[in-house]
Design a protein around this motif. Structure first.
Motif, short mmCIF file in Angstrom:
data_model
loop_
_atom_site.label_atom_id
_atom_site.label_comp_id
_atom_site.label_asym_id
_atom_site.label_seq_id
_atom_site.Cartn_x
_atom_site.Cartn_y
_atom_site.Cartn_z
N HIS A 70 0.78 -1.07 0.09
CA HIS A 70 -0.01 0.09 -0.01
C HIS A 70 0.86 1.20 -0.20
N ALA A 71 0.60 2.14 -0.61
CA ALA A 71 1.28 3.63 -0.68
C ALA A 71 0.39 4.63 -0.50
N ALA A 72 0.88 5.56 0.21
CA ALA A 72 0.07 6.67 0.63
C ALA A 72 -0.38 7.68 -0.65
N GLY A 73 -1.37 7.93 -0.73
CA GLY A 73 -1.72 8.93 -1.75
C GLY A 73 -1.84 10.24 -1.51
N GLY A 74 -1.72 11.34 -2.32
CA GLY A 74 -1.79 12.65 -2.01
C GLY A 74 -0.83 13.42 -1.16
N ASN A 75 0.28 12.80 -1.07
CA ASN A 75 1.42 13.54 -0.15
C ASN A 75 2.65 12.96 -0.56
N HIS A 76 3.60 13.16 -0.20
CA HIS A 76 5.18 12.82 -0.56
C HIS A 76 5.56 11.91 0.44
N ILE A 77 4.93 11.16 1.10
CA ILE A 77 5.48 10.02 2.09
C ILE A 77 4.70 8.74 1.33
N TRP A 106 6.42 14.43 10.42
CA TRP A 106 5.46 13.86 9.36
C TRP A 106 4.96 14.73 8.52
N GLU A 107 4.38 15.82 9.03
CA GLU A 107 3.66 16.82 8.08
C GLU A 107 4.61 17.29 7.41
#
Length: 295
Positions: A70-77, A106-107
């Motif tokens: 799974h990869a986080a969407g909508g951000n650069h992490i 994190w942010e």
């Protein structure tokens, strides 16, 4: 003389000096060893310190099925975590983000358009953690890094020599050692510390150190471990330290970020009081010259 080769690509990948967090500690009395023991340990460890890469393993990178990442969407992490590790990973992440310092860090990377942070959960890394695959642009700005967490990072304590903060979670007498999600989140905070520090470090020096450390170690092993060898003295001068000194400097900076997390997560009273006593003792024994980082 050793010089940095001219970069032919816009991005250069480097690994950091890292020692996996896997070594089990003994009792609290270890932390009271006289400072001279630190010198002996330094001498013994010198041959094995080198730029290390934590390799992804387990289900990471699976292409299909229930074990797909799974990869986080909508951000650069980018969170590359297989399905079977998701529950554990989300618990560790929630623990880290339960603190203001964790949220801010994190942010910072989630909303950085010029930087991509990848977090991998790896069965191969076991109880350890590491940060590598650093990349810079032509201006020397850090633009990418990868944090790897072992699937058992919620267990196991490192040596106090380079890890005076994380190792102290084993010393909570009369209470049981702190493991589980708090331990894993502390290791995650440590790795975020590496990313933050490398981002502010001299990129050319960092890359030069990673290039010359294997050369230094090769000469050391072939000359009977004679640290007074003129070749080694010249290499240390170029690197601004020996491999052991460079490695400890990097790890202690990262440990200072782990301490910031613990101070917020674990109040310095009640059942957590002994942790901070152990941290103070470990820093005084193994990192006395760097105490300002832990105030």
């Amino acid at each position: 003389m050793f010089t940095i080769l001219k970069r032919k690509k816009k991005e250069i990948s480097q690994t950091r000096l890292s020692i996996p967090l896997t070594v089990r500690l003994s009792k609290t009395r270890v932390l009271s060893i006289l400072p001279v023991c630190a010198f002996i340990i330094t001498t013994l460890l010198m041959p094995v310190v080198e730029p290390a890469t934590t390799h992804a393993g387990g289900g990471v990178g699976a292409s299909a099925g229930s074990d797909a990442p799974h990869a986080a969407g909508g951000n650069h992490i980018k969170e590359v975590v297989s399905e079977r590790f998701q529950k554990k990973y989300q618990k560790w992440k929630a623990e880290y983000l339960s603190t203001k310092v964790g949220q801010e860090q994190w942010e910072k990377y989630a909303h950085s358009s010029n930087f991509t942070l990848t977090i991998i959960m790896s069965e191969e890394a076991g109880r350890g953690a590491g940060t590598d695959q650093y990349r810079w642009n032509d201006s020397g700005q850090l633009i990418a890094a990868t944090i790897t967490l072992g699937d058992q990072a919620d267990e196991g304590f490192p040596s106090p020599f380079n890890y005076p903060v994380t190792s102290s979670l084993a010393h909570t007498e009369p209470f049981p050692p702190i493991s589980g999600s708090i331990l894993a989140a502390t290791k995650l905070a440590h790795e975020f510390g590496h990313v933050i520090q490398v981002g502010t470090a001299d990129a050319r020096l960092f890359q030069l150190q990673n290039k010359l450390i294997p050369i230094y170690n090769h000469i050391l092993l072939s000359n009977g471990r004679n640290t007074s060898d003129p070749k080694l003295l010249e290499l240390a001068k170029q690197m601004k330290g020996t491999p052991v000194e460079i490695g400890q400097d990097r790890e202690l900076w990262a440990e200072s970020y782990a301490l910031s997390f613990l101070r917020e997560r674990c109040p310095e009273d009640g059942e957590y009081k002994s942790i901070f006593k152990a941290i103070k003792s470990a820093v005084e024994s193994y990192a006395k010259e760097h105490m300002d980082r832990f105030r």
